[in-house]
Each structure stands twice: as C-alpha cells, then as structure tokens.
Design an enzyme around this catalytic site. Structure first.
Site, PDB file in Angstrom:
ATOM      1  N   ASP A   1       0.861  -1.176   0.000  1.00  0.00           N
ATOM      2  CA  ASP A   1       0.000   0.000   0.000  1.00  0.00           C
ATOM      3  C   ASP A   1       0.904   1.234   0.000  1.00  0.00           C
ATOM      4  OD1 ASP A   1      -2.266   1.864   0.627  1.00  0.00           O
ATOM      5  OD2 ASP A   1      -3.333  -0.012   0.978  1.00  0.00           O
ATOM      6  N   ASP A   2       0.410   2.368   0.500  1.00  0.00           N
ATOM      7  CA  ASP A   2       1.230   3.570   0.492  1.00  0.00           C
ATOM      8  C   ASP A   2       2.525   3.348   1.273  1.00  0.00           C
ATOM      9  OD1 ASP A   2      -0.722   4.990  -0.900  1.00  0.00           O
ATOM     10  OD2 ASP A   2      -1.667   5.734   0.922  1.00  0.00           O
TER      11      ASP A   2
ATOM     12  N   GLY B   1       4.603  -0.520  -4.157  1.00  0.00           N
ATOM     13  CA  GLY B   1       3.649   0.053  -3.221  1.00  0.00           C
ATOM     14  C   GLY B   1       2.770   1.036  -3.954  1.00  0.00           C
ATOM     15  N   HIS B   2       2.095   1.895  -3.194  1.00  0.00           N
ATOM     16  CA  HIS B   2       1.185   2.865  -3.791  1.00  0.00           C
ATOM     17  C   HIS B   2       1.744   4.285  -3.752  1.00  0.00           C
ATOM     18  CE1 HIS B   2      -2.574   0.077  -3.117  1.00  0.00           C
ATOM     19  NE2 HIS B   2      -1.638  -0.457  -3.873  1.00  0.00           N
ATOM     20  N   GLY B   3       3.032   4.415  -3.486  1.00  0.00           N
ATOM     21  CA  GLY B   3       3.654   5.722  -3.526  1.00  0.00           C
ATOM     22  C   GLY B   3       3.601   6.452  -2.201  1.00  0.00           C
TER      23      GLY B   3
END
Length: 394
Positions: free
Chosen positions: A210-211, A232-234
């Site tokens: 995730d983030d 990941g999501h940055g």
C-alpha cells in the site's frame, strides 16, 4: 533456561546520550520463547527509573503477544531491539494493535532488529480497503503521543495491517527504517502519520503493498527525505475527508526520494462528498526520481475506492500552496501528471516546475491533465503542461 531481567550495570553510552549511571534491563529468555510478560515487566521497571534507562532484547527470535508499553516515565527510556520479535497467533482478528509505545517523553528505539507481523494468513481475509464493515487487523507498531524521540535502525516485516502508525507525536526523527511486505498485501501502509507535529523520516527503504508513506489529518511539519519507495502505492497525503471532525494538514515536504515500480507516485487524495471541510496547505514535492511509476504526479479530489461515496458531491477539502518541482524519470502509463481538483473548491496556488517524465508505451506520449486548477508553470515541462480554466460550482 529461566528468564531474568533487571540486570543493572554501569555503562558509558556517550553516543546514545546516556549518563555513566544508565540502568539496563535485559531480556534473558532463550531464543524461541514468548517474552511478552518479561518485556512488560522490564519496561515497567525501566519506566520507574529516575535516570535514563534501557531495555535490551538480545539477538535471536522471540514470540511476542499484544503489548502496550506506556508511560509517562520518570526519565527518558531506550528500547534496544537486536533480535526479531514475531507476532503470536493471538495477535490477529478483532484487534487493532500489536506493539504500542505510548506517552513517553524522551524515547529511543533502535538496535538493528525486526518486528515480524506474520501477516500472510491475515491478508486473505483483509477487505478493509473495500468496505467500511470489516474485521479489524492489528497495526504492527504504534507510536502514540511520543515526544522527543529517535526511531532508527529497525525493520518491520509482513505487517497484518499498517506497519507503523504515528499519532500525537512531537519532535520525532525516524531514520534507516526498513519496511518489507509483498506488493499484493492489502492495507499494509509503511508509515502512516496523523495529528502530529515535527516528524522527520530520513534515509529509509519501504517496499510494501500500500502507500509507502501516508499522511492523515492533523499532520503538521512533516519532512521526508532520502526515502526509497517501491513497490507500493507511492507517497500520499490523504486520503482526507472520509471522516467527520478531521483537522487541517500543513507543512509537508518530500524531497530527494526515489519511487520505483509504484502504482502511484506523489499523490494528494481527498474524498468527494467529504464528511468535513478542512484545508491541506504548504505541501511540497521536490527532487524526486521516478522509475516506471504509474500516475507519477496526482491530485485526486475524486478519490472514491470501491464506490463508497457520492461522486456527485464535490470534495470540500481545500488544497492551497502545493508544488511539484524537479520531478524526473519514467512513467508506467501515459498519465504522467493529473491535477484533478474539486469543482466546489478549486486548488489554489499550485506550482509545477522542471518536470521531465517520459513514457514510451504504444498508446502515445505522456500526458498532462488539469481540472479546476490553473497551475503556475516554471522551467522544463515534459509532457507539456496544461493551463486549464477553473470551473466554479453553481
């Protein structure tokens, strides 16, 4: 081998800020043992010490159940984690925490060791990213109302939920943190922060599902530098506006970071049909390297995963004084820059400078999209920047 603790010794720890009379409490259980009660007892004794003390978890692997290590303490305290602590089977469903450090002024966690959340079995039933109604899963490490703290040289592996959550912190520095979980592990944010003031995240590696870093409401004066993120999501500010009684966000700086193979890059996300009206201001991203990053630069004020909101209502979160400067590298899709601001509350004072984001896919060159924002453009612009007119709500 029997357990022991409370071994008090004279040390000189100048580099760690100790006096010559620092008191040490060492976990003495053999590797493979459950140290939950021993650690709690050692911490409680250290917390009552009138001078700075430390609790040492030696090298080896140890089982650790749900535990809260809370002050206030009489003096600053160190936790030295040299081994690996692994979540036991009881730290699973219906719980929201595994290890909590709370209400301590003058705190240090270090030692080169690891927290292993044993998350693999739990990820299969984690659907909190899809629905409001879901089984709780524990955050691996929580820092609740910690002040004047240094967190360094530790790892978090396979968290069931967030790896690290920071709430109510003041003057905290996190450095050389290593966070690892598979890229398909749900809700495993690396470091989530909210309602804190004066936090630094430096020179760390975050690879998760995730983030890498997510910023919640009430966050002030966050400085992120030297972080490698991906997969990941940055790195995300938000999501904001999902809940009522949220607080303003201000003073967020992300610089000299590398994002690699992430689903998003530098992102600000707010919910439409927001449950509150707050402001997120002075958010700055600078000197960022991108390596095959999807959606490298994204303001998304229509963030509504799994249709959990009313998209017909504009976000009421105001975005003010935002900048993206010296962002360079490659995009994983053609949407290199998307500034999708609220129709009801258009973004104010957005600056874009020296952007060089390339995309070599068959569906065409990289694009730059705007809605409800007129950004100030400076320096190089690849792709060519838009300057969209602001559409005000009726």
């Amino acid at each position: 081998m029997g357990a022991y603790f409370g071994v008090s010794t004279i040390f000189v720890f100048c580099l760690l800020g100790f006096s010559a009379n620092a008191e040490e409490f060492t976990i003495g259980s053999s590797s493979g043992s459950d140290i939950t009660q021993e650690l709690l007892k050692a911490f409680t004794s250290a917390c009552q010490s009138p001078s700075r003390s430390r609790v040492v978890i030696p090298k080896g692997e140890f089982k650790l159940g749900e535990i809260e290590l809370r002050g206030p303490c009489k003096a600053p305290i160190d936790i030295v984690l040299r081994g690996t602590v692994k979540a036991d089977g009881n730290t699973a469903y219906g719980k929201d925490k595994w290890v909590v450090f709370g209400n301590i002024n003058g705190f240090k966690l270090h030692g080169g060791g690891a927290f292993d959340g044993e998350g693999n079995a739990a990820w299969r039933v984690n659907n909190c990213h899809k629905t409001f109604e879901c089984k709780k899963l524990p955050i691996s490490i929580r820092f609740d109302f910690i002040e004047n703290a240094i967190i360094k040289d530790i790892s978090s592996i396979d968290a069931k939920n967030f790896h690290i959550n920071v709430l109510g912190a003041k003057n905290m520095t996190m450095s050389n943190i290593k966070i690892i979980a598979p890229e398909d592990s749900p809700n495993t944010d690396g470091i989530h922060l909210g309602r804190s003031d004066g936090v630094k995240i430096l020179n760390s590696f975050i690879s998760t599902g995730d983030d890498c870093i997510s910023v919640g409401d009430g966050m002030k004066n966050l400085h992120v530098e030297g972080v490698v993120c991906g997969p990941g999501h940055g790195i995300s500010v938000g999501s904001l506006g999902r809940y009522g009684m949220e607080q303003d966000v201000s003073g967020i700086t992300v610089k000299n970071c590398t994002l690699q193979s992430t689903d998003n890059g530098l992102r600000i996300k707010t919910w439409p049909s927001s449950a509150c009206s707050t402001t997120a201001s002075d958010i700055h991203f600078e000197d960022i390297i991108l390596k095959d990053v999807s959606n490298p630069i994204l303001i998304d004020q229509e963030y509504c995963p799994w249709n959990q909101c009313n998209k017909q209502k504009s976000s009421t979160i105001k975005l003010v004084n935002i900048s993206f400067k010296k962002i360079r590298g490659t995009s994983g899709n053609k949407d290199a820059v998307k500034l999708l601001c609220s129709k009801g509350y258009p973004c104010q004072n957005v600056e874009i400078g020296d952007i060089d984001i390339r995309y070599n896919g068959a569906d065409g060159p990289a694009t730059f999209q705007c809605s409800n924002v007129s950004p100030k453009i400076m320096g190089t612009q690849i792709p060519k920047a838009c300057s969209a007119p602001v559409t005000k709500a009726n």
